[in-house]
Design a protein around this motif. Structure first.
Motif, PDB file in Angstrom:
ATOM      1  N   ASN A 159     -50.964 -17.337   6.019  1.00 21.30           N
ATOM      2  CA  ASN A 159     -50.766 -16.005   6.573  1.00 21.30           C
ATOM      3  C   ASN A 159     -50.635 -14.982   5.454  1.00 21.30           C
ATOM      4  OD1 ASN A 159     -50.699 -16.853   9.310  1.00 21.30           O
ATOM      5  ND2 ASN A 159     -48.545 -17.457   9.102  1.00 21.30           N
ATOM      6  N   ASN A 161     -49.578 -10.706   4.814  1.00 21.58           N
ATOM      7  CA  ASN A 161     -48.886  -9.567   5.408  1.00 21.58           C
ATOM      8  C   ASN A 161     -49.678  -8.300   5.099  1.00 21.58           C
ATOM      9  OD1 ASN A 161     -47.213  -7.541   6.263  1.00 21.58           O
ATOM     10  ND2 ASN A 161     -45.402  -8.240   5.132  1.00 21.58           N
ATOM     11  N   TRP A 162     -50.410  -7.813   6.091  1.00 21.77           N
ATOM     12  CA  TRP A 162     -51.299  -6.686   5.845  1.00 21.77           C
ATOM     13  C   TRP A 162     -50.543  -5.415   5.486  1.00 21.77           C
ATOM     14  CZ3 TRP A 162     -56.186  -7.130   4.741  1.00 21.77           C
ATOM     15  CH2 TRP A 162     -56.868  -8.284   5.137  1.00 21.77           C
ATOM     16  N   SER A 163     -49.270  -5.338   5.784  1.00 21.70           N
ATOM     17  CA  SER A 163     -48.503  -4.156   5.363  1.00 21.70           C
ATOM     18  C   SER A 163     -48.287  -4.133   3.855  1.00 21.70           C
ATOM     19  CB  SER A 163     -47.149  -4.112   6.092  1.00 21.70           C
ATOM     20  OG  SER A 163     -46.332  -5.216   5.709  1.00 21.70           O
ATOM     21  N   ASN A 164     -48.531  -5.283   3.194  1.00 17.70           N
ATOM     22  CA  ASN A 164     -48.408  -5.363   1.737  1.00 17.70           C
ATOM     23  C   ASN A 164     -49.768  -5.437   1.044  1.00 17.70           C
ATOM     24  OD1 ASN A 164     -45.591  -5.360   1.828  1.00 17.70           O
ATOM     25  ND2 ASN A 164     -45.493  -7.595   2.053  1.00 17.70           N
TER      26      ASN A 164
END
Length: 283
Positions: A159, A161-164
């Motif tokens: 996985n 984390n697209w916010s990062n």
């Protein structure tokens, strides 16, 4: 010739030559080599079962019927869809294939892509352009961004984390400056007075703002802001998974740069100017 006459003329010209087009795409996996020698895991829709890091470019006239077969050569299940259409979304098991038919009565830059596990599969490479209404002076810019370490991580089923997300490599048709200028489907060349069409799509996961030096372009198609059709500009903000068709009629000769206004995107691995940067060569 006035701009408002050109759109119906382009439409009429394309309809006169409408027909049937048969294409086969292969979902392949491999590694894309960056300008500095770094490699990242990559998927692509290719025209043969040999992997290249440039997605197949599909061009068609307005009114054409595109009969498309998609074969999944990868070891995992993938999908296929064309944005802004309905009823074409398909799932393709490893080793299997699907067939679809697509047609459009309007000029456009349509994004075909893998919608499964979105945005991961499309980000790793599975997203390209269908150019509707193209002419003999058409060019294609499939712009992407990547965070080098993420590609292998996604390929391994991890996985992210697209916010990062903080991309560090930026490409057009799978290449960055200076190699992109060797791509004859991307590097615009022509003469003063030519009617040049540029099909541009942002299939990455960062927003970009493409700026032209020396010329303005007229917007023939905008997926995000259809109300902007007819505007003449030199800078085009491109949202994630959105696209344009631009018309350039050069009024003077010269070699002029085109680049992302966000200077980070003109870098690669932190080095300038090895990102989204190419030149127009007009005689």
């Amino acid at each position: 010739m006035k701009f408002f006459y050109l759109i119906p003329l382009l439409f009429f010209y394309s309809l006169c030559f409408a027909g049937n087009i048969n294409k086969t795409l292969y979902i392949n996996s491999g590694y894309s080599t960056c300008f500095d020698g770094n490699q990242m895991y990559y998927n692509a829709f290719n025209t043969s079962n040999s992997f290249v890091n440039k997605n197949a470019q599909i061009s068609m006239n307005i009114g054409d019927s595109l009969h498309l077969k998609v074969i999944n050569n990868d070891t995992i299940t993938h999908g296929f869809d064309i944005k802004w259409t309905t009823g074409l979304s398909n799932t393709i098991a490893s080793g299997d294939s699907i067939e679809i038919t697509f047609s459009s009565q309007n000029i456009g830059s349509y994004i075909y892509y893998d919608p499964l596990n979105y945005p991961n599969n499309a980000y790793v490479g599975l997203s390209g352009i269908i150019a509707v209404g193209s002419n003999s002076n058409s060019y294609f810019w499939n712009i992407k961004d990547h965070q080098l370490t993420w590609n292998d991580s996604i390929a391994n089923g991890n996985n992210v984390n697209w916010s990062n997300y903080y991309p560090d490599y930026f490409t057009i048709n799978g290449q960055s400056n200076p190699n992109i200028n060797l791509d004859t489907t991307a590097r615009v060349t022509g003469f003063v007075g030519d009617t040049i069409l540029i099909y541009m799509a942002n299939t990455g996961q960062a927003e970009h703002s493409i700026h032209f030096h020396g010329y303005h372009c007229n917007i023939l198609f905008s997926s995000y802001k259809p109300s902007h059709v007819g505007r003449s500009k030199d800078t085009f903000p491109v949202k994630i998974m959105e696209s344009y068709v631009l018309m350039l009629i050069p009024d003077k000769p010269g070699e002029y740069p085109v680049h992302d206004h966000n200077l980070l995107s003109v870098t690669g691995g932190g080095l300038y100017p090895f990102g989204m940067f190419l030149t127009l060569l007009i005689q």
